[in-house]
Write a protein that holds these residues in place. Sequence first.
Motif, PDB file in Angstrom:
ATOM      1  N   THR A 179       0.831  -1.205   0.000  1.00 36.98           N
ATOM      2  CA  THR A 179       0.000   0.000   0.000  1.00 36.98           C
ATOM      3  C   THR A 179       0.865   1.254   0.000  1.00 36.98           C
ATOM      4  O   THR A 179       1.737   1.414   0.857  1.00 36.98           O
ATOM      5  N   CYS A 180       0.615   2.142  -0.961  1.00 38.04           N
ATOM      6  CA  CYS A 180       1.463   3.326  -1.152  1.00 38.04           C
ATOM      7  C   CYS A 180       0.707   4.642  -1.055  1.00 38.04           C
ATOM      8  O   CYS A 180       1.266   5.702  -1.337  1.00 38.04           O
ATOM      9  N   ILE A 181      -0.565   4.599  -0.675  1.00 34.31           N
ATOM     10  CA  ILE A 181      -1.340   5.821  -0.465  1.00 34.31           C
ATOM     11  C   ILE A 181      -2.059   5.708   0.872  1.00 34.31           C
ATOM     12  O   ILE A 181      -2.655   4.673   1.175  1.00 34.31           O
ATOM     13  N   ALA A 182      -2.004   6.763   1.670  1.00 34.62           N
ATOM     14  CA  ALA A 182      -2.675   6.838   2.977  1.00 34.62           C
ATOM     15  C   ALA A 182      -2.033   5.866   3.970  1.00 34.62           C
ATOM     16  O   ALA A 182      -1.100   6.223   4.666  1.00 34.62           O
ATOM     17  N   THR A 218       5.116  11.856  -0.230  1.00 34.07           N
ATOM     18  CA  THR A 218       4.737  13.249  -0.443  1.00 34.07           C
ATOM     19  C   THR A 218       3.265  13.413  -0.097  1.00 34.07           C
ATOM     20  O   THR A 218       2.527  12.440   0.020  1.00 34.07           O
ATOM     21  N   GLY A 219       2.825  14.654   0.056  1.00 31.72           N
ATOM     22  CA  GLY A 219       1.426  14.921   0.362  1.00 31.72           C
ATOM     23  C   GLY A 219       1.217  15.065   1.855  1.00 31.72           C
ATOM     24  O   GLY A 219       1.467  14.125   2.611  1.00 31.72           O
ATOM     25  N   ALA A 220       0.752  16.231   2.287  1.00 35.10           N
ATOM     26  CA  ALA A 220       0.572  16.489   3.712  1.00 35.10           C
ATOM     27  C   ALA A 220      -0.681  15.811   4.257  1.00 35.10           C
ATOM     28  O   ALA A 220      -0.640  15.143   5.283  1.00 35.10           O
TER      29      ALA A 220
END
Length: 396
Positions: free
Chosen positions: A72-75, A124-126
Amino acid sequence: MKTKCKIGDLGQVVTGKTPFTSKREYYGHEYPFITPSDITGSFHVTPATYLSSEGARLLNKIMIPAKSVCYTCIASIGKICVTKEDSFTNQQINSIIVDEEKNDFRYVYYLLKFYTNHIKAIATGAATPIVNKERFSNVEVSVHKLDKQKRIADILSAYDDLIENNQKQIRLQEEAAMLLYKEWFVNLRFPGYENTKIVDGVPEGWELTTVKEMGQVITGKTPSTAIAENYGKDIPFVKIPDMHGVIYPLKTEVKLSERGANTQKNKLLPPKSIMVSCIATVGLVCIAHEVCQTNQQINSIILNDEDHLYYMFFKMKGIKSLLEGVGSNGATMTNVNKTKFENIELLKPENEILKKFNNLVEPFFSNILALSKQNEKLKEARDKLLSKLMSGEIEV
């Protein structure tokens, strides 16, 4: 001796995709469709959703075969599993189709677990952390030679084999209890049914009631995250991700300090409370095994009578569609607030029948809890050993 390479050198990296959910013909029973919520710490997973042959044809170019490593690479970065058969994933997951001439797929699974903190650090992504395919593929790792990979994988997979065997036993125990529930309360073949009068489909002595009449409903709340002292190691703080794939949420991502829990004492849940997810992902049901609190996405029931515990557990598991119906606030969010949840109607059998059912299935749930605790200990032991094997602290 280890050599440096990039994750992309371990095999082909594939990013998943979700077929339009409005096209029901894309969904069926043929091909596993893995999402992050399906990945709960086991080596293999049994996903909640499957694609049809038509859905598989649509995504044919990104099908991943058995022995692929999904990450898993998002959230929720770092959730990881291995496929058992031809499968698909959603877009939150990058998978590696491992080049088995050069690498052991089991070793790659453990290698990525070892590098998870590093991978999280480059996200990346806050608001929503993300590691895209290119960044993921270019992560540099140190890899053992194939013969040592196999020896390391053999040692660590022994733990995962035990964990998977326990998971199978847990499923069997739950299925046995569920079958008894269906026999008694769906098929109405409860003790003494032969001599019980049925009126309008309802056995005599049974009554229509509501959730709030079965116990006190508590809607969770998140203590201020701006106050670091609210968080610590004292009180489990259950959120929806902690509820996936478990009956007892033994391990929570977040814990509260006593200070944090005491800022909302009225939200404390005693053991044997029933927790039901009611916002966004609805219908997940767990049982508290110790004093805990939940966030605002979860409504919990502190039962008036503990003899109603397992009946209510299965009753709540069976009303997902009803929850979605009473709480729909549009296409993107489902919200069953406290009032709606409290007023859900259900049929309450006679107390004596509920007590008999509770006593009969109690051993199943006791076994489930014991096996779940054993799995947590196995995971801890495996992860400690994994770190030492990968770092070279222990040679094999």
